[in-house]
Design a protein around this motif. Structure first.
Motif, PDB file in Angstrom:
ATOM      1  N   GLN A 169      19.957  58.487 -28.387  1.00 33.79           N
ATOM      2  CA  GLN A 169      20.135  57.146 -27.679  1.00 33.79           C
ATOM      3  C   GLN A 169      19.614  55.842 -27.904  1.00 33.79           C
ATOM      4  N   ILE A 194      18.454  52.246 -28.080  1.00 34.17           N
ATOM      5  CA  ILE A 194      18.143  50.666 -26.894  1.00 34.17           C
ATOM      6  C   ILE A 194      17.955  49.500 -28.056  1.00 34.17           C
ATOM      7  N   VAL A 216      23.205  49.225 -27.521  1.00 35.08           N
ATOM      8  CA  VAL A 216      23.036  50.291 -27.433  1.00 35.08           C
ATOM      9  C   VAL A 216      24.049  51.327 -27.859  1.00 35.08           C
ATOM     10  N   ASN A 236      24.856  55.175 -27.628  1.00 39.93           N
ATOM     11  CA  ASN A 236      24.645  56.917 -28.269  1.00 39.93           C
ATOM     12  C   ASN A 236      25.603  57.811 -29.015  1.00 39.93           C
ATOM     13  N   ARG A 274      26.624  46.714 -25.531  1.00 42.35           N
ATOM     14  CA  ARG A 274      25.612  45.926 -25.024  1.00 42.35           C
ATOM     15  C   ARG A 274      24.994  46.031 -23.880  1.00 42.35           C
ATOM     16  N   CYS A 275      23.958  45.688 -24.194  1.00 44.18           N
ATOM     17  CA  CYS A 275      23.024  46.113 -22.806  1.00 44.18           C
ATOM     18  C   CYS A 275      22.169  44.759 -22.740  1.00 44.18           C
ATOM     19  N   LEU A 313      18.141  48.547 -17.325  1.00 44.26           N
ATOM     20  CA  LEU A 313      19.490  47.251 -18.439  1.00 44.26           C
ATOM     21  C   LEU A 313      20.721  47.991 -17.920  1.00 44.26           C
ATOM     22  N   VAL A 333      24.256  48.537 -19.373  1.00 38.25           N
ATOM     23  CA  VAL A 333      25.475  48.653 -19.869  1.00 38.25           C
ATOM     24  C   VAL A 333      26.547  48.495 -20.020  1.00 38.25           C
ATOM     25  N   PHE A 344      29.964  49.400 -23.080  1.00 36.06           N
ATOM     26  CA  PHE A 344      30.116  50.575 -23.467  1.00 36.06           C
ATOM     27  C   PHE A 344      31.641  49.819 -24.533  1.00 36.06           C
ATOM     28  N   GLU A 360      31.040  50.478 -17.581  1.00 36.88           N
ATOM     29  CA  GLU A 360      29.881  49.735 -17.518  1.00 36.88           C
ATOM     30  C   GLU A 360      28.622  50.855 -16.411  1.00 36.88           C
ATOM     31  N   TRP A 397      23.990  52.183 -16.139  1.00 29.89           N
ATOM     32  CA  TRP A 397      22.515  51.370 -16.041  1.00 29.89           C
ATOM     33  C   TRP A 397      21.370  52.794 -16.884  1.00 29.89           C
TER      34      TRP A 397
END
Length: 166
Positions: A66, A68, A75, A77, A95-96, A106, A108, A110, A136, A138
């Protein structure tokens, strides 16, 4: 077996020690995900773990990562594994951003998932969901030092991540 436990301890290193410290359980003691999280053994397993368990010897896990980058709002994964001996990767990128009034949280979003098997790859956009933002969630960082980051995700996941060498 004792040999398997010794091999697991050698692979776990600092992360295994942190889990033992957080859970109070000996690293030699068998424990399910539920016990690590302080729940019963019937706790839901993450999808990747379920697939690895069901696939038997067809899938060999190589690592879960992961990344960040708060400064740039990025971000990722990533799961790396071998499928029938062929290298494979699944990357979920997005994005985060920091959440106001929540210092350790945060948000997040995707944006795409990239699937790669040997030399074949495909990228699937996810921005069709959630009004163009993508799925989305967090993540809360509950502990952070120079080597480890512990956190919880919005779906209840608990993780301990070790910093990779630069």
């Amino acid at each position: 077996s004792a040999q398997d436990a010794a091999l697991r301890r050698a692979k776990e290193g600092a992360i295994g020690s942190a889990v033992t410290e957080l859970t109070g359980a000996s690293s030699d003691a068998p424990r399910g995900l539920g016990q690590v999280l302080g729940e019963d053994d019937n706790a839901k397993l993450p999808l990747g773990r379920r697939l690895t368990t069901l696939a038997g010897n067809a899938v060999e896990n190589k690592g879960n990562f992961q990344d960040i980058d708060v400064a740039n709002g990025l971000v990722e994964n990533r799961a790396e594994f071998a499928l029938f001996g062929m290298p494979a990767t699944v990357r979920i990128q997005g994005r985060c951003s920091r959440v106001e009034d929540e210092a350790s949280r945060l948000a997040v979003f995707f944006e795409r998932v990239e699937l790669k098997l040997s030399d074949l790859s495909a990228t699937i956009p996810l921005t069709w969901a959630n009004g163009g933002k993508g799925p989305e969630g967090w993540v809360d960082t509950t502990y952070l030092d120079a080597d480890l980051r512990c956190g919880r995700g919005d779906k209840g996941s608990f993780f301990i991540a070790a910093r990779r060498p630069d």
